[in-house]
Design a protein around this motif. Structure first.
Motif, PDB file in Angstrom:
ATOM      1  N   ILE A  22       0.833  -1.210   0.000  1.00 52.27           N
ATOM      2  CA  ILE A  22       0.000   0.000   0.000  1.00 52.27           C
ATOM      3  C   ILE A  22       0.864   1.256   0.000  1.00 52.27           C
ATOM      4  CG2 ILE A  22      -1.642   1.334   1.391  1.00 52.27           C
ATOM      5  CD1 ILE A  22      -2.923  -1.338   2.181  1.00 52.27           C
ATOM      6  N   SER A  23       1.914   1.275   0.823  1.00 52.06           N
ATOM      7  CA  SER A  23       2.761   2.468   0.869  1.00 52.06           C
ATOM      8  C   SER A  23       3.566   2.641  -0.414  1.00 52.06           C
ATOM      9  CB  SER A  23       3.670   2.450   2.096  1.00 52.06           C
ATOM     10  OG  SER A  23       4.409   1.269   2.147  1.00 52.06           O
ATOM     11  N   ASP A  24       3.974   1.542  -1.037  1.00 54.37           N
ATOM     12  CA  ASP A  24       4.719   1.644  -2.295  1.00 54.37           C
ATOM     13  C   ASP A  24       3.839   2.134  -3.445  1.00 54.37           C
ATOM     14  OD1 ASP A  24       7.050   0.912  -1.050  1.00 54.37           O
ATOM     15  OD2 ASP A  24       6.997  -1.179  -1.720  1.00 54.37           O
ATOM     16  N   ILE A  28      -0.162   6.208   1.234  1.00 60.26           N
ATOM     17  CA  ILE A  28       0.061   6.623   2.618  1.00 60.26           C
ATOM     18  C   ILE A  28       0.958   7.852   2.618  1.00 60.26           C
ATOM     19  CG2 ILE A  28       0.999   5.961   4.869  1.00 60.26           C
ATOM     20  CD1 ILE A  28       0.451   3.061   4.140  1.00 60.26           C
ATOM     21  N   SER A  29       0.583   8.840   3.431  1.00 60.74           N
ATOM     22  CA  SER A  29       1.443  10.016   3.565  1.00 60.74           C
ATOM     23  C   SER A  29       1.704  10.290   5.048  1.00 60.74           C
ATOM     24  CB  SER A  29       0.822  11.244   2.894  1.00 60.74           C
ATOM     25  OG  SER A  29      -0.389  11.585   3.507  1.00 60.74           O
ATOM     26  N   ALA A  35       4.757   8.700   1.508  1.00 59.76           N
ATOM     27  CA  ALA A  35       5.779   7.925   2.212  1.00 59.76           C
ATOM     28  C   ALA A  35       5.984   6.552   1.601  1.00 59.76           C
ATOM     29  CB  ALA A  35       5.371   7.783   3.669  1.00 59.76           C
ATOM     30  N   LYS A  36       7.199   6.043   1.756  1.00 58.16           N
ATOM     31  CA  LYS A  36       7.521   4.667   1.365  1.00 58.16           C
ATOM     32  C   LYS A  36       7.468   3.799   2.616  1.00 58.16           C
ATOM     33  CE  LYS A  36      10.326   5.334  -2.664  1.00 58.16           C
ATOM     34  NZ  LYS A  36      11.075   6.450  -3.089  1.00 58.16           N
ATOM     35  N   ALA A  37       7.468   2.481   2.423  1.00 53.71           N
ATOM     36  CA  ALA A  37       7.410   1.539   3.548  1.00 53.71           C
ATOM     37  C   ALA A  37       8.592   1.722   4.490  1.00 53.71           C
ATOM     38  CB  ALA A  37       7.365   0.111   3.025  1.00 53.71           C
ATOM     39  N   ILE A  49      -4.001   7.461   5.427  1.00 55.53           N
ATOM     40  CA  ILE A  49      -3.993   6.167   4.744  1.00 55.53           C
ATOM     41  C   ILE A  49      -5.253   6.051   3.901  1.00 55.53           C
ATOM     42  CG2 ILE A  49      -3.813   3.670   5.048  1.00 55.53           C
ATOM     43  CD1 ILE A  49      -2.932   4.390   8.008  1.00 55.53           C
ATOM     44  N   GLN A  50      -5.076   5.755   2.615  1.00 51.40           N
ATOM     45  CA  GLN A  50      -6.226   5.594   1.732  1.00 51.40           C
ATOM     46  C   GLN A  50      -6.609   4.121   1.638  1.00 51.40           C
ATOM     47  OE1 GLN A  50      -5.848   7.336  -2.153  1.00 51.40           O
ATOM     48  NE2 GLN A  50      -7.750   6.414  -2.861  1.00 51.40           N
TER      49      GLN A  50
END
Length: 87
Positions: A22-24, A28-29, A35-37, A49-50
Protein backbone atom coordinates in the motif's frame (compact mmCIF):
# COMPACT_ATOMS: atom_id res chain seq x y z
CA UNK A 1 10.46 2.86 13.49
CA UNK A 2 9.69 1.90 9.89
CA UNK A 3 6.26 2.84 8.57
CA UNK A 4 5.32 -0.70 7.52
CA UNK A 5 6.26 -2.10 10.94
CA UNK A 6 4.23 0.58 12.78
CA UNK A 7 1.16 -0.14 10.64
CA UNK A 8 1.41 -3.84 11.50
CA UNK A 9 2.12 -3.40 15.24
CA UNK A 10 -0.71 -0.85 15.59
CA UNK A 11 -3.00 -3.19 13.61
CA UNK A 12 -4.05 -0.41 11.23
CA UNK A 13 -3.05 -2.90 8.51
CA UNK A 14 -2.99 -6.60 9.37
CA UNK A 15 0.14 -7.74 7.54
CA UNK A 16 3.49 -6.02 7.05
CA UNK A 17 3.70 -7.16 3.41
CA UNK A 18 0.31 -5.55 2.74
CA UNK A 19 1.45 -2.35 4.48
CA UNK A 20 4.53 -2.34 2.23
CA UNK A 21 2.42 -2.79 -0.93
CA UNK A 22 0.00 0.00 0.00
CA UNK A 23 2.76 2.47 0.87
CA UNK A 24 4.72 1.64 -2.29
CA UNK A 25 1.59 2.54 -4.32
CA UNK A 26 1.66 6.04 -2.77
CA UNK A 27 -1.52 5.61 -0.70
CA UNK A 28 0.06 6.62 2.62
CA UNK A 29 1.44 10.02 3.56
CA UNK A 30 3.30 11.20 6.67
CA UNK A 31 2.59 14.84 7.58
CA UNK A 32 1.34 15.47 4.03
CA UNK A 33 4.35 13.91 2.25
CA UNK A 34 3.89 10.64 0.33
CA UNK A 35 5.78 7.93 2.21
CA UNK A 36 7.52 4.67 1.36
CA UNK A 37 7.41 1.54 3.55
CA UNK A 38 10.94 2.27 4.76
CA UNK A 39 10.10 5.82 5.91
CA UNK A 40 10.69 6.46 9.59
CA UNK A 41 7.78 7.52 11.79
CA UNK A 42 7.93 9.20 15.19
CA UNK A 43 5.50 10.19 17.92
CA UNK A 44 3.39 13.16 16.80
CA UNK A 45 3.41 12.30 13.08
CA UNK A 46 0.09 12.28 11.22
CA UNK A 47 -0.52 9.41 8.81
CA UNK A 48 -3.14 9.63 6.06
CA UNK A 49 -3.99 6.17 4.74
CA UNK A 50 -6.23 5.59 1.73
CA UNK A 51 -8.38 2.47 2.05
CA UNK A 52 -10.36 2.25 -1.21
CA UNK A 53 -12.81 5.18 -1.11
CA UNK A 54 -11.94 6.19 2.46
CA UNK A 55 -9.04 8.22 3.83
CA UNK A 56 -8.23 7.64 7.49
CA UNK A 57 -5.97 10.14 9.24
CA UNK A 58 -4.35 9.09 12.52
CA UNK A 59 -1.82 10.69 14.88
CA UNK A 60 0.95 8.50 16.30
CA UNK A 61 0.78 8.58 20.11
CA UNK A 62 3.41 5.93 20.96
CA UNK A 63 5.88 3.54 19.34
CA UNK A 64 6.38 -0.06 20.48
CA UNK A 65 8.23 -2.99 18.94
CA UNK A 66 5.39 -5.35 19.89
CA UNK A 67 1.87 -4.71 21.13
CA UNK A 68 -0.91 -6.92 22.36
CA UNK A 69 -4.28 -6.53 20.66
CA UNK A 70 -5.63 -4.43 23.59
CA UNK A 71 -2.57 -2.12 23.53
CA UNK A 72 -2.54 -1.58 19.76
CA UNK A 73 -5.33 1.04 19.81
CA UNK A 74 -3.29 3.15 22.26
CA UNK A 75 -0.48 3.60 19.72
CA UNK A 76 -2.53 6.06 17.65
CA UNK A 77 -5.55 8.35 17.83
CA UNK A 78 -8.05 8.88 15.04
CA UNK A 79 -7.94 12.44 13.70
CA UNK A 80 -10.52 12.13 10.92
CA UNK A 81 -12.12 9.72 8.51
CA UNK A 82 -13.43 10.95 5.16
CA UNK A 83 -15.00 9.49 2.04
CA UNK A 84 -13.40 10.14 -1.32
CA UNK A 85 -15.65 10.60 -4.33
CA UNK A 86 -14.78 8.72 -7.50
CA UNK A 87 -15.55 11.62 -9.82
Amino acid sequence: MRLDKFLKVSRLIKRRTLAKEISDKGRISINGIVAKASSNVKVGDELAIQFGTKIVTVKIEALQENAKKEEAANLYSLVREEKVSNS
